[in-house]
Design a protein around this motif. Structure first.
Motif, mmCIF file in Angstrom:
data_model
loop_
_atom_site.group_PDB
_atom_site.id
_atom_site.type_symbol
_atom_site.label_atom_id
_atom_site.label_comp_id
_atom_site.label_asym_id
_atom_site.label_seq_id
_atom_site.Cartn_x
_atom_site.Cartn_y
_atom_site.Cartn_z
ATOM 1 N N GLY A 176 0.806 -1.218 0.000
ATOM 2 C CA GLY A 176 0.000 0.000 0.000
ATOM 3 C C GLY A 176 0.841 1.271 0.000
ATOM 4 N N LYS A 177 1.999 1.235 0.703
ATOM 5 C CA LYS A 177 2.835 2.433 0.767
ATOM 6 C C LYS A 177 3.413 2.738 -0.611
ATOM 7 C CE LYS A 177 4.214 1.310 5.479
ATOM 8 N NZ LYS A 177 2.932 1.701 6.035
ATOM 9 N N GLU A 179 1.996 1.794 -3.452
ATOM 10 C CA GLU A 179 0.844 2.227 -4.245
ATOM 11 C C GLU A 179 0.543 3.708 -4.001
ATOM 12 O OE1 GLU A 179 -2.944 0.773 -2.971
ATOM 13 O OE2 GLU A 179 -3.738 0.754 -4.999
ATOM 14 N N ALA A 180 0.623 4.135 -2.724
ATOM 15 C CA ALA A 180 0.307 5.520 -2.393
ATOM 16 C C ALA A 180 1.237 6.472 -3.129
ATOM 17 C CB ALA A 180 0.409 5.729 -0.887
ATOM 18 N N LEU A 181 2.532 6.131 -3.204
ATOM 19 C CA LEU A 181 3.451 7.023 -3.898
ATOM 20 C C LEU A 181 3.293 6.957 -5.411
ATOM 21 C CD1 LEU A 181 4.763 7.868 -1.247
ATOM 22 C CD2 LEU A 181 6.884 8.000 -2.547
ATOM 23 N N ARG A 182 2.973 5.760 -5.934
ATOM 24 C CA ARG A 182 2.706 5.672 -7.376
ATOM 25 C C ARG A 182 1.523 6.562 -7.729
ATOM 26 N NH1 ARG A 182 1.567 1.372 -10.955
ATOM 27 N NH2 ARG A 182 0.433 0.220 -9.354
ATOM 28 N N ALA A 183 0.523 6.605 -6.829
ATOM 29 C CA ALA A 183 -0.683 7.391 -7.104
ATOM 30 C C ALA A 183 -0.413 8.888 -7.104
ATOM 31 C CB ALA A 183 -1.765 7.057 -6.079
ATOM 32 N N VAL A 195 10.321 5.520 0.046
ATOM 33 C CA VAL A 195 9.554 4.499 0.768
ATOM 34 C C VAL A 195 10.469 3.351 1.174
ATOM 35 C CG1 VAL A 195 7.612 2.894 0.704
ATOM 36 C CG2 VAL A 195 7.477 5.030 -0.545
ATOM 37 N N GLN A 199 11.923 2.945 5.037
ATOM 38 C CA GLN A 199 11.130 1.947 5.743
ATOM 39 C C GLN A 199 11.980 0.759 6.200
ATOM 40 O OE1 GLN A 199 8.193 3.087 6.234
ATOM 41 N NE2 GLN A 199 7.296 1.376 7.328
#
Lengths: 273, 292
Positions: A176-177, A179-183, A195, A199
């Motif tokens: 999800g992390k 995905e959030a940056l890709r978005a 990320v 992380q």
């Protein structure tokens, strides 16, 4: 009486029903115990006098650990040799860690294409299967025995070890992390540096330091085995050449102190990260 | 007397929440014009999606998205809500269909154009998806990475204007005290506000919200939904939100889309929702559902 219950030949109730794997494991343990006992009876004890052997060993151990002192080399040069060994370990760990970081991005399933990941993982598994000493001796064919061959061999094996450790840490990252940056429109490199690395930073430091400790041990052995110099070579000379047990003890203590210091520094760094 | 002393702490707590919830200037919050007057910013036509081998997740989905509206997507689990949301910013590729956003066909975009399109669409998540070892400030600034080259991004080269904008958004959302805190020290509601800030700093036209309140307590949920509605009113940003809570969807949206088994079965204003349409969306009668 329940028919679900197993009974032994004497009619007693069994409390577990081992499956096939457990039965095999049990057979293995029994066979190991039998062979070990048989081995003791088949050894050749003819030349051995038990009492002088025990006392001799104890005297040697006493000379080493209770009366450590330097005879052939001075304290200054011994410390200098320890620094040389540390440098060998440090250099091979740093070179290995930098190369491993980039290879691990390729090896992690969630950051890479499946065929790239598979290729890198297969390659490093093969490299890891061959011991460090063998890699050093293989590179000694080209570079000659000495510190260069030792470092190349240690870097090689460090890479194989660290790529596996790093890439497994990367694969643990919550999808999800990423995905959030890709978005947000971030590209691949943004995701790696904003990320993946933050992380996993404490894992990366912990694994790198563990490898540094391993490399320090290997560097001691390489000093003697591959003529790389350092405290390992001094240890080889005092034991194999001068048969000076007091000096062997002193050098062992010096290596031990360095190893403990490394451990302390590693824990401090991990806590800070 | 006794009752009053008992209720006083509650009143102050309520007031504090109000301050947190309504940091935007009051006069900016106006009621909207009727839906038809608002321009369409995204057209979605005939979207089909199936994952390899399995049956269709989305079947012939078509609808318009208007500027500044709050659009809720409701439906049972597995109806394709999350897939639909991710097709809007192309985190998931549809099998066929057309999406027109700002007069461009987004489904043909590649590389830079795709990244640029994504900077216009913010996204927030049920599990917040923050990098929890970094600070609130750093996480919010991640919203600017879409505008950066690789090197600018790697070395965190944000301009002073961007940093000031981030500080402004963070204080609007009432988390300025935590600006240098690591995100794993925050509560769920605060994390979601960081998520909203990360979406807002992108300067988006649309914000997609994937179950934004599913992991939050009722009070935090209310604060987050208030924020989302105010963002749509005051900044004219479209909010598209996946929801499981029917009453929340009714209370906060301008329009509701009901999804069942990959098809749109309801698409109208919340007032138009009836017991029959709920039956269509969830496949069971209203009395059998827990709507709270």
């Amino acid at each position: 009486m329940s028919t679900y219950v197993d009974r032994s030949s004497k009619g007693k109730i069994k409390i577990s029903r081992p499956n096939k794997g457990q039965l095999k494991f049990r057979m293995l343990i029994i066979a190991t115990i039998l062979f070990t006992i048989a081995g003791f009876f088949m050894m050749d004890y003819k030349g051995l006098e038990l009492w002088p052997a025990i006392t001799g060993t104890l005297v040697n151990l006493r000379d080493m650990f209770l009366m450590p002192q330097l005879n052939q080399i001075t304290l200054g040069s011994a410390i200098w040799q320890v620094i040389i060994t540390l440098s060998l370990a440090f250099l091979s760990t740093i070179l290995g860690a930098v190369i491993s970081l980039f290879l691990a991005f390729g090896a992690a399933m969630n950051l890479s294409k499946p065929w790239v990941s598979q290729t890198i993982k297969t390659f490093i598994t093969i490299v890891r299967a061959v011991p460090t000493v063998l890699w050093v001796l293989i590179f000694a064919i080209a570079a000659g025995l000495g510190s260069v061959a030792a470092i190349i061999g240690m870097v090689f094996h460090s890479i194989a070890y660290l790529v596996k450790a790093y890439s497994e840490a990367f694969e643990e990252i919550d999808e999800g992390k990423i995905e959030a940056l890709r978005a947000t429109g971030s590209n691949y490199f943004h995701i790696l540096f904003h990320v993946v690395i933050p992380q996993t930073k404490s894992f990366l430091i912990a694994w790198t330091f563990l490898r540094f400790e391993i490399n320090f041990g290997v560097a001691v052995a390489m000093g003697a085995a591959a003529g790389a110099g350092g405290i390992g070579y001094a240890l080889f000379m005092s034991s194999g050449f001068y048969y000076d047990m007091n000096e062997v003890g002193m050098i062992t203590y010096m290596i031990l102190i360095v190893a403990i210091l490394l451990e302390v520094v590693a824990n401090k760094l991990k806590a800070a990260a | 007397m006794n009752v009053e002393t008992l209720t006083r702490p509650d009143n102050t707590a309520e007031k504090k929440t109000q301050e947190v919830v309504f940091p935007f200037p009051e006069e900016a919050a106006q009621e909207k014009l009727s839906v038809e007057d608002v321009p369409v910013i995204m057209e979605i036509k005939n979207i089909d999606k199936s994952y390899s081998g399995s049956s269709k997740v989305l079947k012939d989905i078509s609808f318009d998205i208007r500027k500044g509206e709050v659009l809720s997507i409701i439906g049972p689990s597995g109806a394709g809500k999350s897939t639909l949301l991710r097709i809007i910013n192309r985190m998931i590729e549809p099998n066929s269909g057309v999406i027109r956003f700002q007069d461009k066909d987004t489904l043909n975009m590649k590389g830079k154009a795709l990244r640029h399109m994504r900077t216009d669409i913010g996204m927030i998540f049920q599990h917040y998806n923050l990098v929890d070892r970094l600070s609130v400030f750093e996480n919010v600034l991640h919203g600017r990475l879409g505008y950066k080259s690789s090197l600018q991004g790697i070395f965190s080269m944000y301009s002073e204007a961007e940093k000031e904008k981030a500080v402004e958004i963070i204080s609007e959302l009432g988390i300025s005290e935590q600006i240098y805190s690591r995100c794993d020290e925050l509560s769920g509601g605060q994390k979601q506000r960081v998520g909203i800030a990360r979406a807002l700093i992108q300067d988006p036209k649309i914000i997609l919200c994937d179950e934004p309140i599913a992991s939050l307590d009722p009070n935090s949920s209310r604060i987050i939904m208030e924020y989302l509605r105010r963002i749509s009113r005051e900044k004219d940003i479209t909010i598209i939100v996946n929801l499981h809570q029917l009453d929340v969807a009714k209370q906060y949206s301008d329009r509701i889309i009901g999804l069942n088994d990959g098809s749109i079965v309801f698409n109208d204003v919340p007032e138009a929702i009836t017991a029959e349409s709920i039956n269509h969306i969830y496949g069971s009668n209203l009395e059998e559902l827990i709507v709270e």
